[in-house]
Design a protein around this motif. Structure first.
Motif, short mmCIF file in Angstrom:
data_model
loop_
_atom_site.label_atom_id
_atom_site.label_comp_id
_atom_site.label_asym_id
_atom_site.label_seq_id
_atom_site.Cartn_x
_atom_site.Cartn_y
_atom_site.Cartn_z
N THR A 264 0.83 5.65 -0.91
CA THR A 264 0.13 6.89 -1.26
C THR A 264 1.17 7.95 -1.56
O THR A 264 2.08 8.15 -0.78
CB THR A 264 -0.73 7.36 -0.07
OG1 THR A 264 -1.59 6.30 0.32
CG2 THR A 264 -1.59 8.55 -0.46
N THR B 34 0.08 4.23 -9.04
CA THR B 34 -1.21 3.68 -8.62
C THR B 34 -1.01 2.19 -8.35
O THR B 34 -0.46 1.49 -9.19
CB THR B 34 -2.24 3.84 -9.75
OG1 THR B 34 -2.29 5.22 -10.12
CG2 THR B 34 -3.62 3.40 -9.30
N VAL B 35 -1.46 1.74 -7.18
CA VAL B 35 -1.27 0.35 -6.79
C VAL B 35 -2.63 -0.33 -6.65
O VAL B 35 -3.57 0.26 -6.14
CB VAL B 35 -0.53 0.27 -5.43
CG1 VAL B 35 -0.31 -1.17 -5.01
CG2 VAL B 35 0.79 1.02 -5.49
N GLU B 36 -2.74 -1.55 -7.15
CA GLU B 36 -3.97 -2.34 -6.96
C GLU B 36 -3.65 -3.63 -6.26
O GLU B 36 -2.69 -4.28 -6.63
CB GLU B 36 -4.61 -2.67 -8.32
CG GLU B 36 -5.31 -1.49 -8.94
CD GLU B 36 -5.95 -1.84 -10.28
OE1 GLU B 36 -6.27 -3.02 -10.49
OE2 GLU B 36 -6.08 -0.95 -11.10
N VAL C 48 0.97 -2.56 -10.42
CA VAL C 48 1.47 -1.22 -10.10
C VAL C 48 1.58 -0.47 -11.43
O VAL C 48 2.18 -0.97 -12.38
CB VAL C 48 2.85 -1.28 -9.41
CG1 VAL C 48 3.41 0.12 -9.19
CG2 VAL C 48 2.75 -2.02 -8.07
N PRO D 113 0.53 -6.73 -4.18
CA PRO D 113 -0.28 -6.10 -5.24
C PRO D 113 -0.40 -6.98 -6.48
O PRO D 113 0.48 -7.76 -6.80
CB PRO D 113 0.51 -4.83 -5.59
CG PRO D 113 1.43 -4.59 -4.45
CD PRO D 113 1.73 -5.94 -3.87
N ARG E 253 0.85 -1.20 0.00
CA ARG E 253 0.00 0.00 0.00
C ARG E 253 0.88 1.24 0.00
O ARG E 253 1.75 1.38 0.86
CB ARG E 253 -0.89 -0.01 1.25
CG ARG E 253 -1.83 1.18 1.35
CD ARG E 253 -2.70 1.05 2.58
NE ARG E 253 -3.37 2.28 2.92
CZ ARG E 253 -3.76 2.61 4.15
NH1 ARG E 253 -3.52 1.81 5.16
NH2 ARG E 253 -4.36 3.75 4.37
N ASN F 40 -3.89 -2.10 -3.38
CA ASN F 40 -3.40 -1.12 -2.40
C ASN F 40 -3.87 -1.41 -0.98
O ASN F 40 -4.30 -0.52 -0.26
CB ASN F 40 -3.81 0.30 -2.83
CG ASN F 40 -2.75 1.35 -2.45
OD1 ASN F 40 -1.57 1.04 -2.31
ND2 ASN F 40 -3.18 2.58 -2.25
N ASN F 41 -3.75 -2.67 -0.59
CA ASN F 41 -4.02 -3.10 0.78
C ASN F 41 -2.70 -3.40 1.49
O ASN F 41 -1.81 -4.00 0.90
CB ASN F 41 -4.83 -4.39 0.81
CG ASN F 41 -6.25 -4.20 0.32
OD1 ASN F 41 -6.79 -3.11 0.43
ND2 ASN F 41 -6.83 -5.25 -0.21
N ALA G 175 3.99 4.74 2.88
CA ALA G 175 3.92 3.33 2.50
C ALA G 175 3.81 2.50 3.76
O ALA G 175 4.36 2.86 4.81
CB ALA G 175 5.16 2.95 1.71
#
Lengths: 394, 394
Positions: free
Chosen positions: A256, B256-258, B269, B266, A254, B260-261, A271
């Motif tokens: 931002t 942008t991360v998916e 990215v 991921p 994660r 993003n937890n 992060a």
């Protein structure tokens, strides 16, 4: 039961599930839970902060009860089984016992703990931490989601009446057995459908705040930059390397970035490090090593880094006697450790004797749409849970 | 004039400005522009896609005109001067000429080009690219912002009547002089308030898509991972190193991360590379090198990476004769290159003779609240622009 639950919060493109706590999809799951309980004449007790227990109290059942169950929330775009499998198997195990005419002498409860994943408020097992008093009310009251909504407001918005403190309903629980899809392939390698947990690894989340100097990506000379993205990038690589060397696990999943413009050197990168290991010292050492390397790189980059622990849990050995007894009941089921945190670990820490059952996961994948469990193995899980309940509650 | 403009889109915490195109703050700035033009009896021509020219046509003025001006949009949390300084100085220069009784024999226009920063639709100088036909209508029609809103819908939502093609109004322009705050400290070192641009570096944006296998951050063994964050992190460090070695510039400022937890490896990215250099081959070589290193690391990580060029601009030497003439008018003002892209570079490419003036920036910082220009230097800028107009338009 699956039929009702499967469409809720599903992403048609990925096949994954997003059931954020105190929001519509997860609330639909909770409504489903209430209906399944009502259909079985179970009496549902809510603690006002999102946790619930559906009690089966046959005539003559007395004393503190045996709790089964799990959670219904999910990570963003997670799998179908992580959480719901434990709740569904618990209802199904009660059905099985009733079919067989088994009448417990202790109450049997199907529990649901809220925000197990920590996907919205950043703290894993938040529901069970609240219910057991393992997070203080002031800390909990300060929690905000990514949109700035406070935990208390999110709770009241969906009709909860939060006290943000220990739940009286847990005082009626003597023992907790949580069934969960395995998050790994240990059972695949052992050719066994069901396993028993030995211990939950020490784990935690640390927020890394990298700060630099925002500037123009084109006009700023490379040597004049103070770019926090570089400090972060090195830290992410260092975390991976340190975890490999130390036999532990470390993940930055994660991130931002501010302002997150293509043509601007960032002012700030936040992060989150997820770190786990067999014992707390190992994890502490790992996080300290990563933090030290981040600090050294920050000095080179002319940036700063600060590290804040957001949630830290020690290694939790589940109740050894209970786990051994369950393994024996299940025909010497293998006893395996888990890198994931669970509500059962929180309850064990809070003094409630706890154990876990794992159901084989062919892909070993979890927190992803690729998470899976075979129907035959799920039915084995229900049978195992029924046997455990018959042993513990009669 | 500043008084009206300064509160618009300002973040009270950072002091920065967010004026995304075709949205409220930027539209307020456009309304201010319309009022300033009306107050001076300038006739505003809109091209239906967000660009505008406010014309001063004194009696007897004929032929194609001299355009000054700049842009009013900003990056997210950018500075006060980048863009607006050029527009305000243009109005002020007209005031100065009128005070002095100078009557141009050619029309003088104050232009505003929309989405110069590319902060919403990802393509820098989008307004001037559209107006000069340097982006085709089909590509433009396919552009979406982060919320999925198409460019055409964003335009019509604020009352534009877009044709997505060359603007007829530019056919009336003979020459364009854009005044801009300097994005660097060249003028500081030269102890000069005003400079003239020599060339705009070759630059572009490339999207890097890193894909891996989403999984549980705790339960997945380090050796079983396919984590695209690691591939990205190495790529960000490689970009920095290659740019230093090659005397160019490379920045990853947007990621942008998916999904993003914190507790999930991921699945994906996405990161945007901003790369610039003195010539196009240098930049091509730089991007190819970074892409090659990303690919090699992806092989080690068991991930994939693909690179897509989103906008690429060659080196633009501004009109040499024009720049020399301006430098002479301004008492041998220094001629300096710029790493940033500008609408003036797009117009020059499209065959409109163009030049730029820079106003000294003590911090050298831009795209940030720390961007600054002294009032005395801004007034020098207005004086310079007035002299240039007097020379070119009479």
């Amino acid at each position: 039961m699956w039929k009702m639950l499967l469409p809720i919060g599903r992403n048609a493109r990925t096949g994954g599930y997003s059931r954020s706590p105190f929001a519509s999809a997860e609330r639909e799951c909770m409504a489903w839970y209430g209906e399944e309980a009502a259909r079985r004449d179970l009496e549902v007790e809510y603690d006002g902060q999102g946790n619930a227990i559906a009690w089966w109290r046959p005539e003559g059942a007395a004393g503190r009860g045996v709790l089964v169950g799990s959670h219904l929330d999910s990570v963003d775009d997670g799998g179908a089984f992580d959480g719901p499998l434990g709740v569904i198997s618990s209802f199904a195990a009660i059905d099985l016992l009733r079919d067989r005419g088994v009448v417990p002498t202790k109450p049997v409860g199907v529990g649901v703990f809220v925000e197990e994943e920590g996907s919205r408020f950043g703290i894993a097992c938040l529901g069970s931490r609240l219910a057991t008093g393992r997070i203080d009310a002031a800390t909990a009251a300060g929690l905000k989601d990514a949109d700035g909504t406070y935990l208390l407001d999110a709770m009241t918005a969906v009709g909860c009446e939060p006290s943000l403190g220990r739940s009286a309903m847990l005082e009626q629980v003597e023992v907790f057995v949580e069934l969960h899809v395995e998050q790994g392939r240990d059972l695949v390698h052992r050719l066994r459908p069901i396993g028993v947990a030995s211990a939950s690894w020490a784990h935690g989340r640390w927020r890394f705040d990298f700060a630099g100097e925002p500037n123009h990506a084109g006009a700023t000379r490379m040597e004049d930059r103070h770019d926090p993205m570089l400090t972060y990038a090195m830290t992410a690589l260092a975390a991976n390397k340190q975890a490999r060397l130390g036999g532990a696990r470390a993940t930055f999943g994660r991130v931002t970035v501010e302002p997150n413009n293509t043509n601007a050197i960032p002012s700030r990168v936040q992060a989150w490090l997820d770190a786990r290991g067999a014992d707390a010292e190992l994890v502490d050492r790992l996080v300290a090593d990563i933090g030290r390397q981040a600090g050294q790189r920050a000095e080179r980059d002319g940036t700063t880094v600060s590290v804040t622990a957001e949630s830290v849990s020690p290694t939790v050995g589940f109740d050894v006697g209970l786990s051994r007894r369950i393994a024996t009941i299940l025909g010497d089921a293998p006893v395996i450790p888990t890198g994931a945190g669970h509500d059962a670990a929180i309850l064990q820490l809070a003094g409630i004797s706890s154990a876990m059952l794992f159901v084989r996961n062919p892909t070993g994948v979890s927190h992803s749409p690729a998470e899976v469990a075979e129907m035959a193995d799920c039915l084995e899980g229900v049978e195992a849970l029924a046997q455990v309940l018959e042993d513990l509650a009669t």
